[in-house]
Design a protein around this motif. Sequence first.
Motif, PDB file in Angstrom:
ATOM      1  N   SER A 180       0.820  -1.355   0.009  1.00 55.02           N
ATOM      2  CA  SER A 180      -0.048   0.023   0.151  1.00 55.02           C
ATOM      3  C   SER A 180       0.868   1.367   0.003  1.00 55.02           C
ATOM      4  O   SER A 180       0.438   2.363   0.063  1.00 55.02           O
ATOM      5  CB  SER A 180      -0.896  -0.072   1.013  1.00 55.02           C
ATOM      6  OG  SER A 180      -0.221  -0.160   2.489  1.00 55.02           O
TER       7      SER A 180
ATOM      8  N   PRO B 149       3.333   4.173  -1.200  1.00 58.95           N
ATOM      9  CA  PRO B 149       3.837   4.898  -2.326  1.00 58.95           C
ATOM     10  C   PRO B 149       5.221   4.715  -2.915  1.00 58.95           C
ATOM     11  O   PRO B 149       5.662   5.116  -4.005  1.00 58.95           O
ATOM     12  CB  PRO B 149       3.576   6.481  -2.125  1.00 58.95           C
ATOM     13  CG  PRO B 149       3.603   6.676  -0.793  1.00 58.95           C
ATOM     14  CD  PRO B 149       3.152   5.397   0.017  1.00 58.95           C
TER      15      PRO B 149
ATOM     16  N   LYS C 226       6.612   4.567  -6.425  1.00 57.09           N
ATOM     17  CA  LYS C 226       5.790   4.108  -7.633  1.00 57.09           C
ATOM     18  C   LYS C 226       4.917   4.940  -8.593  1.00 57.09           C
ATOM     19  O   LYS C 226       5.013   6.075  -8.354  1.00 57.09           O
ATOM     20  CB  LYS C 226       4.753   3.111  -6.875  1.00 57.09           C
ATOM     21  CG  LYS C 226       5.297   2.143  -5.745  1.00 57.09           C
ATOM     22  CD  LYS C 226       4.237   1.435  -5.166  1.00 57.09           C
ATOM     23  CE  LYS C 226       4.908   0.276  -4.199  1.00 57.09           C
ATOM     24  NZ  LYS C 226       4.037  -0.213  -3.300  1.00 57.09           N
ATOM     25  N   SER C 227       4.540   4.287  -9.550  1.00 59.26           N
ATOM     26  CA  SER C 227       3.868   4.862 -10.418  1.00 59.26           C
ATOM     27  C   SER C 227       2.421   5.539 -10.340  1.00 59.26           C
ATOM     28  O   SER C 227       1.843   6.157 -10.893  1.00 59.26           O
ATOM     29  CB  SER C 227       3.925   4.296 -11.945  1.00 59.26           C
ATOM     30  OG  SER C 227       2.993   3.043 -11.581  1.00 59.26           O
ATOM     31  N   SER C 228       2.019   4.994  -8.887  1.00 63.43           N
ATOM     32  CA  SER C 228       0.769   5.727  -8.338  1.00 63.43           C
ATOM     33  C   SER C 228       0.821   7.155  -8.068  1.00 63.43           C
ATOM     34  O   SER C 228      -0.130   7.705  -7.683  1.00 63.43           O
ATOM     35  CB  SER C 228       0.227   4.982  -7.139  1.00 63.43           C
ATOM     36  OG  SER C 228       1.421   4.810  -6.188  1.00 63.43           O
ATOM     37  N   THR C 229       2.115   7.626  -8.113  1.00 63.51           N
ATOM     38  CA  THR C 229       2.187   9.078  -7.537  1.00 63.51           C
ATOM     39  C   THR C 229       3.248   9.527  -8.579  1.00 63.51           C
ATOM     40  O   THR C 229       4.176   8.869  -9.046  1.00 63.51           O
ATOM     41  CB  THR C 229       2.638   9.124  -6.080  1.00 63.51           C
ATOM     42  OG1 THR C 229       2.882  10.722  -5.950  1.00 63.51           O
ATOM     43  CG2 THR C 229       4.016   8.328  -5.871  1.00 63.51           C
TER      44      THR C 229
ATOM     45  N   GLU D   7      -1.878  11.782  -6.706  1.00 64.07           N
ATOM     46  CA  GLU D   7      -2.143  10.533  -7.281  1.00 64.07           C
ATOM     47  C   GLU D   7      -2.531  10.763  -8.854  1.00 64.07           C
ATOM     48  O   GLU D   7      -3.128  11.610  -9.323  1.00 64.07           O
ATOM     49  CB  GLU D   7      -3.335   9.751  -6.592  1.00 64.07           C
ATOM     50  CG  GLU D   7      -2.915   9.549  -5.125  1.00 64.07           C
ATOM     51  CD  GLU D   7      -3.890   8.683  -4.587  1.00 64.07           C
ATOM     52  OE1 GLU D   7      -4.839   8.225  -5.285  1.00 64.07           O
ATOM     53  OE2 GLU D   7      -3.764   8.262  -3.263  1.00 64.07           O
TER      54      GLU D   7
ATOM     55  N   GLU E 267      -4.304   5.844 -14.672  1.00 64.30           N
ATOM     56  CA  GLU E 267      -3.886   4.796 -14.973  1.00 64.30           C
ATOM     57  C   GLU E 267      -3.067   4.993 -16.337  1.00 64.30           C
ATOM     58  O   GLU E 267      -1.968   4.529 -16.770  1.00 64.30           O
ATOM     59  CB  GLU E 267      -4.955   3.537 -15.575  1.00 64.30           C
ATOM     60  CG  GLU E 267      -5.530   3.016 -14.470  1.00 64.30           C
ATOM     61  CD  GLU E 267      -4.704   2.144 -13.540  1.00 64.30           C
ATOM     62  OE1 GLU E 267      -3.616   1.733 -14.172  1.00 64.30           O
ATOM     63  OE2 GLU E 267      -4.691   1.983 -12.333  1.00 64.30           O
TER      64      GLU E 267
ATOM     65  N   ARG F 205       0.166   6.647 -15.265  1.00 63.91           N
ATOM     66  CA  ARG F 205       0.928   5.804 -14.675  1.00 63.91           C
ATOM     67  C   ARG F 205       2.012   4.974 -15.512  1.00 63.91           C
ATOM     68  O   ARG F 205       3.070   4.567 -15.486  1.00 63.91           O
ATOM     69  CB  ARG F 205       0.204   4.661 -13.708  1.00 63.91           C
ATOM     70  CG  ARG F 205      -0.632   5.057 -12.528  1.00 63.91           C
ATOM     71  CD  ARG F 205      -1.100   4.168 -11.863  1.00 63.91           C
ATOM     72  NE  ARG F 205      -2.100   4.421 -10.548  1.00 63.91           N
ATOM     73  CZ  ARG F 205      -2.318   3.922  -9.657  1.00 63.91           C
ATOM     74  NH1 ARG F 205      -2.222   2.319  -9.808  1.00 63.91           N
ATOM     75  NH2 ARG F 205      -2.953   4.290  -8.534  1.00 63.91           N
TER      76      ARG F 205
END
Length: 307
Positions: A103, A105, A133-136, A256, A259, A262
Amino acid sequence: MSLTLPLYANPPAPKIISRTKPSFLCRSSSNNMEQQQSRGSKLKEFPYLLESHKDTMVGLISAVENRLGSHLLPSSVPPDVEYYQNDSGSSQGTLYVRCGTHSSPIDCILASWLHLEQPTGAFDITNIAGYLKSSTDVPHFQFELVQCSPTYFILFLDLIPRKDIVLHPDYLKTYYEDTQIEALRQRLDQLSEVKPYFSSSLYFRCVVSPTGIMVSIKCEDGGTERVEEIIREHVGPISNEIMGIWMDMCIGKGVEVGETERAVLEKRDTLIKSKAIEMDLSSSMPKQFGQEVADRVLRVIKSAFKT
Protein backbone atom coordinates in the motif's frame (compact mmCIF):
# COMPACT_ATOMS: atom_id res chain seq x y z
CA MET A 1 28.55 3.04 -5.01
CA SER A 2 26.28 5.44 -6.70
CA LEU A 3 22.57 4.93 -7.08
CA THR A 4 22.28 7.34 -9.95
CA LEU A 5 23.60 8.09 -13.39
CA PRO A 6 27.28 8.76 -14.05
CA LEU A 7 28.57 11.95 -12.48
CA TYR A 8 32.22 11.77 -13.33
CA ALA A 9 34.29 12.39 -16.41
CA ASN A 10 36.33 9.30 -15.47
CA PRO A 11 34.12 7.48 -12.97
CA PRO A 12 36.21 6.53 -9.92
CA ALA A 13 33.74 3.85 -9.01
CA PRO A 14 30.72 1.86 -10.02
CA LYS A 15 27.38 3.46 -9.53
CA ILE A 16 24.06 2.13 -8.54
CA ILE A 17 20.50 3.46 -9.00
CA SER A 18 16.87 1.80 -8.71
CA ARG A 19 8.75 -3.90 -9.05
CA THR A 20 9.78 -7.50 -8.26
CA LYS A 21 11.55 -10.28 -10.17
CA PRO A 22 13.35 -12.60 -7.71
CA SER A 23 11.32 -12.54 -4.53
CA PHE A 24 14.34 -12.78 -2.21
CA LEU A 25 14.83 -9.03 -2.26
CA CYS A 26 11.47 -7.59 -1.22
CA ARG A 27 9.70 -10.44 0.52
CA SER A 28 7.77 -9.91 3.73
CA SER A 29 9.59 -10.90 6.88
CA SER A 30 8.82 -11.60 10.52
CA ASN A 31 12.28 -10.38 11.56
CA ASN A 32 12.11 -8.18 14.61
CA MET A 33 13.59 -4.69 14.84
CA GLU A 34 16.79 -5.94 16.43
CA GLN A 35 17.48 -8.24 13.47
CA GLN A 36 16.72 -5.43 11.00
CA GLN A 37 19.13 -3.09 12.75
CA SER A 38 21.80 -5.79 12.68
CA ARG A 39 21.41 -6.16 8.92
CA GLY A 40 21.96 -2.44 8.45
CA SER A 41 24.85 -2.14 10.88
CA LYS A 42 27.59 -2.70 8.30
CA LEU A 43 26.17 0.05 6.11
CA LYS A 44 26.30 2.51 8.99
CA GLU A 45 29.90 1.81 9.95
CA PHE A 46 31.40 4.02 7.21
CA PRO A 47 34.96 3.19 8.32
CA TYR A 48 36.81 5.45 5.87
CA LEU A 49 34.77 8.66 6.11
CA LEU A 50 35.38 11.96 7.85
CA GLU A 51 33.26 12.22 10.99
CA SER A 52 30.90 14.86 9.58
CA HIS A 53 30.43 12.82 6.38
CA LYS A 54 29.58 9.74 8.45
CA ASP A 55 27.18 11.71 10.65
CA THR A 56 25.39 13.07 7.57
CA MET A 57 24.84 9.61 6.10
CA VAL A 58 23.77 8.06 9.40
CA GLY A 59 21.36 10.96 9.91
CA LEU A 60 19.78 10.56 6.46
CA ILE A 61 19.38 6.79 6.76
CA SER A 62 17.98 7.10 10.28
CA ALA A 63 15.51 9.75 9.12
CA VAL A 64 14.21 7.39 6.42
CA GLU A 65 13.91 4.48 8.83
CA ASN A 66 12.16 6.56 11.51
CA ARG A 67 9.79 8.45 9.21
CA LEU A 68 9.10 5.89 6.50
CA GLY A 69 9.75 2.62 8.33
CA SER A 70 6.07 1.65 8.46
CA HIS A 71 5.90 2.03 4.66
CA LEU A 72 8.87 -0.31 4.07
CA LEU A 73 9.54 -4.04 4.18
CA PRO A 74 12.67 -5.25 5.97
CA SER A 75 15.80 -5.54 3.89
CA SER A 76 16.46 -9.07 2.64
CA VAL A 77 19.55 -8.41 0.54
CA PRO A 78 21.81 -11.49 0.62
CA PRO A 79 24.74 -11.20 3.08
CA ASP A 80 27.31 -11.44 0.30
CA VAL A 81 25.79 -8.34 -1.31
CA GLU A 82 25.12 -6.42 1.90
CA TYR A 83 28.90 -6.36 2.19
CA TYR A 84 31.34 -7.33 -0.56
CA GLN A 85 34.92 -6.73 -1.63
CA ASN A 86 37.40 -7.59 -4.34
CA ASP A 87 39.93 -10.40 -4.01
CA SER A 88 42.57 -8.20 -2.41
CA GLY A 89 40.19 -6.38 -0.09
CA SER A 90 41.32 -3.02 -1.41
CA SER A 91 37.85 -2.18 -2.70
CA GLN A 92 34.82 -2.70 -0.47
CA GLY A 93 31.13 -1.94 -0.68
CA THR A 94 27.76 -2.34 0.96
CA LEU A 95 24.25 -2.31 -0.43
CA TYR A 96 21.06 -1.82 1.58
CA VAL A 97 17.62 -2.11 -0.02
CA ARG A 98 14.16 -1.77 1.49
CA CYS A 99 11.14 -2.11 -0.77
CA GLY A 100 7.82 -0.43 -0.12
CA THR A 101 4.86 -2.32 1.30
CA HIS A 102 1.96 -3.11 -1.03
CA SER A 103 0.00 0.00 0.00
CA SER A 104 3.03 2.30 0.15
CA PRO A 105 3.75 4.92 -2.52
CA ILE A 106 7.44 4.04 -2.13
CA ASP A 107 8.96 1.61 -4.59
CA CYS A 108 12.31 1.18 -2.86
CA ILE A 109 15.02 2.86 -0.80
CA LEU A 110 18.63 2.07 -1.60
CA ALA A 111 21.72 3.12 0.31
CA SER A 112 25.39 2.25 -0.04
CA TRP A 113 28.94 3.12 0.71
CA LEU A 114 31.92 2.28 -1.43
CA HIS A 115 35.65 2.44 -0.71
CA LEU A 116 37.90 2.14 -3.75
CA GLU A 117 41.67 2.03 -3.74
CA GLN A 118 43.04 3.21 -7.07
CA PRO A 119 46.52 4.09 -8.36
CA THR A 120 45.67 7.79 -7.99
CA GLY A 121 44.37 7.34 -4.42
CA ALA A 122 41.25 6.22 -2.59
CA PHE A 123 37.69 7.26 -3.35
CA ASP A 124 34.91 7.02 -0.81
CA ILE A 125 31.36 7.21 -2.16
CA THR A 126 28.17 7.30 -0.13
CA ASN A 127 24.69 7.28 -1.55
CA ILE A 128 21.04 7.14 -0.55
CA ALA A 129 18.18 7.14 -3.05
CA GLY A 130 14.41 6.91 -2.81
CA TYR A 131 12.22 5.77 -5.69
CA LEU A 132 8.45 6.12 -5.87
CA LYS A 133 5.82 3.91 -7.52
CA SER A 134 3.88 5.06 -10.57
CA SER A 135 0.79 5.65 -8.41
CA THR A 136 2.25 9.07 -7.59
CA ASP A 137 4.21 11.62 -9.59
CA VAL A 138 6.39 12.76 -6.65
CA PRO A 139 10.04 13.14 -7.72
CA HIS A 140 12.66 10.59 -6.72
CA PHE A 141 15.24 11.51 -4.07
CA GLN A 142 18.98 11.29 -4.68
CA PHE A 143 21.93 12.07 -2.41
CA GLU A 144 25.52 11.25 -3.23
CA LEU A 145 28.67 12.54 -1.56
CA VAL A 146 32.04 11.52 -2.94
CA GLN A 147 35.35 12.01 -1.14
CA CYS A 148 37.95 12.25 -3.88
CA SER A 149 40.62 13.33 -1.37
CA PRO A 150 40.56 14.58 2.23
CA THR A 151 40.04 18.12 0.91
CA TYR A 152 38.05 17.53 -2.29
CA PHE A 153 34.43 16.35 -2.43
CA ILE A 154 31.68 16.10 -5.04
CA LEU A 155 28.03 16.46 -4.00
CA PHE A 156 24.93 15.53 -5.96
CA LEU A 157 21.62 16.25 -4.25
CA ASP A 158 18.33 16.40 -6.11
CA LEU A 159 14.67 15.57 -6.40
CA ILE A 160 14.71 13.84 -9.79
CA PRO A 161 11.74 14.99 -11.92
CA ARG A 162 9.49 12.33 -13.36
CA LYS A 163 7.74 14.53 -15.91
CA ASP A 164 8.89 16.89 -18.63
CA ILE A 165 8.82 20.23 -16.84
CA VAL A 166 8.37 22.20 -20.07
CA LEU A 167 5.19 20.25 -20.85
CA HIS A 168 4.02 20.28 -17.23
CA PRO A 169 4.72 23.70 -15.66
CA ASP A 170 2.39 22.82 -12.79
CA TYR A 171 4.85 20.05 -11.87
CA LEU A 172 7.61 22.65 -11.60
CA LYS A 173 5.47 24.85 -9.39
CA THR A 174 4.25 22.07 -7.09
CA TYR A 175 7.51 20.27 -6.43
CA TYR A 176 10.23 22.87 -6.98
CA GLU A 177 8.86 26.43 -6.68
CA ASP A 178 6.34 26.00 -3.85
CA THR A 179 8.83 23.95 -1.81
CA GLN A 180 11.47 26.72 -2.13
CA ILE A 181 14.24 24.19 -2.76
CA GLU A 182 16.08 26.72 -4.90
CA ALA A 183 16.79 28.77 -1.75
CA LEU A 184 18.60 25.77 -0.28
CA ARG A 185 20.72 25.39 -3.39
CA GLN A 186 21.61 29.07 -3.26
CA ARG A 187 22.65 28.80 0.39
CA LEU A 188 25.31 26.28 -0.51
CA ASP A 189 26.32 28.22 -3.61
CA GLN A 190 27.36 31.19 -1.45
CA LEU A 191 30.38 29.34 -0.04
CA SER A 192 33.63 30.23 -1.78
CA GLU A 193 34.85 26.63 -1.68
CA VAL A 194 31.77 25.40 -3.56
CA LYS A 195 31.87 25.40 -7.37
CA PRO A 196 29.53 23.99 -10.04
CA TYR A 197 30.35 20.45 -11.12
CA PHE A 198 29.53 19.33 -14.66
CA SER A 199 29.03 15.66 -15.39
CA SER A 200 30.61 14.40 -18.60
CA SER A 201 27.31 12.68 -19.39
CA LEU A 202 24.90 14.88 -21.35
CA TYR A 203 22.19 12.28 -20.67
CA PHE A 204 22.69 12.70 -16.94
CA ARG A 205 22.40 16.48 -17.23
CA CYS A 206 18.99 16.01 -18.88
CA VAL A 207 17.73 13.93 -15.97
CA VAL A 208 18.41 16.33 -13.09
CA SER A 209 16.03 19.06 -11.98
CA PRO A 210 16.49 22.85 -12.31
CA THR A 211 17.19 22.99 -8.56
CA GLY A 212 19.57 20.04 -8.53
CA ILE A 213 22.80 20.53 -6.56
CA MET A 214 25.86 19.30 -8.47
CA VAL A 215 28.94 20.89 -6.94
CA SER A 216 32.53 20.29 -6.01
CA ILE A 217 33.84 21.29 -2.58
CA LYS A 218 37.55 22.05 -2.55
CA CYS A 219 39.33 23.23 0.60
CA GLU A 220 43.03 23.46 -0.19
CA ASP A 221 43.60 26.34 2.24
CA GLY A 222 41.37 25.33 5.12
CA GLY A 223 42.21 21.65 4.82
CA THR A 224 40.24 18.80 6.36
CA GLU A 225 39.02 20.97 9.21
CA ARG A 226 37.25 23.31 6.80
CA VAL A 227 35.76 20.37 4.86
CA GLU A 228 34.37 18.97 8.11
CA GLU A 229 32.85 22.36 8.90
CA ILE A 230 31.18 22.69 5.48
CA ILE A 231 29.70 19.20 5.63
CA ARG A 232 28.57 19.58 9.25
CA GLU A 233 27.09 23.08 8.97
CA HIS A 234 25.91 23.20 5.36
CA VAL A 235 25.80 19.92 3.43
CA GLY A 236 24.24 17.91 6.25
CA PRO A 237 21.50 20.41 7.21
CA ILE A 238 20.57 21.18 3.58
CA SER A 239 20.43 17.48 2.70
CA ASN A 240 18.19 16.80 5.70
CA GLU A 241 15.87 19.67 4.74
CA ILE A 242 15.49 18.42 1.17
CA MET A 243 14.96 14.85 2.35
CA GLY A 244 12.33 16.14 4.81
CA ILE A 245 10.51 17.92 1.98
CA TRP A 246 10.63 14.75 -0.09
CA MET A 247 9.30 12.56 2.73
CA ASP A 248 6.44 15.01 3.34
CA MET A 249 5.48 14.67 -0.32
CA CYS A 250 5.82 10.87 -0.23
CA ILE A 251 3.39 10.25 2.59
CA GLY A 252 0.95 13.11 2.37
CA LYS A 253 1.30 15.72 -0.33
CA GLY A 254 1.92 13.81 -3.53
CA VAL A 255 -0.47 13.83 -6.47
CA GLU A 256 -2.11 10.49 -7.31
CA VAL A 257 -2.25 9.78 -11.02
CA GLY A 258 -4.60 7.88 -13.34
CA GLU A 259 -3.87 4.66 -15.19
CA THR A 260 -2.77 6.30 -18.45
CA GLU A 261 -0.34 8.60 -16.71
CA ARG A 262 0.94 5.74 -14.59
CA ALA A 263 2.06 3.94 -17.71
CA VAL A 264 4.01 6.99 -18.85
CA LEU A 265 5.69 7.39 -15.45
CA GLU A 266 6.53 3.69 -15.34
CA LYS A 267 8.15 3.85 -18.77
CA ARG A 268 10.22 6.93 -17.89
CA ASP A 269 11.37 5.48 -14.57
CA THR A 270 12.37 2.18 -16.16
CA LEU A 271 14.30 3.87 -18.95
CA ILE A 272 16.30 5.99 -16.51
CA LYS A 273 17.17 3.03 -14.29
CA SER A 274 18.08 0.80 -17.23
CA LYS A 275 20.23 3.53 -18.75
CA ALA A 276 22.13 3.97 -15.50
CA ILE A 277 23.00 0.29 -15.36
CA GLU A 278 23.94 0.25 -19.05
CA MET A 279 26.08 3.39 -18.94
CA ASP A 280 27.96 2.74 -15.74
CA LEU A 281 27.44 -0.32 -13.59
CA SER A 282 27.70 -3.02 -16.22
CA SER A 283 31.19 -1.89 -17.18
CA SER A 284 32.62 -0.46 -13.96
CA MET A 285 31.52 -3.07 -11.43
CA PRO A 286 33.51 -5.95 -13.01
CA LYS A 287 36.60 -3.75 -13.25
CA GLN A 288 36.47 -2.84 -9.57
CA PHE A 289 35.30 -6.12 -8.03
CA GLY A 290 35.62 -8.88 -10.60
CA GLN A 291 32.84 -10.48 -12.65
CA GLU A 292 31.52 -12.85 -9.97
CA VAL A 293 30.99 -10.15 -7.34
CA ALA A 294 29.66 -7.73 -9.95
CA ASP A 295 27.08 -10.27 -11.13
CA ARG A 296 25.82 -10.80 -7.56
CA VAL A 297 25.46 -7.10 -6.86
CA LEU A 298 23.93 -6.24 -10.23
CA ARG A 299 21.38 -9.06 -9.87
CA VAL A 300 20.08 -7.49 -6.65
CA ILE A 301 20.04 -3.98 -8.14
CA LYS A 302 18.15 -5.11 -11.24
CA SER A 303 15.65 -6.88 -9.01
CA ALA A 304 15.10 -3.71 -7.00
CA PHE A 305 14.76 -1.68 -10.18
CA LYS A 306 12.49 -4.31 -11.76
CA THR A 307 14.53 -4.09 -14.97
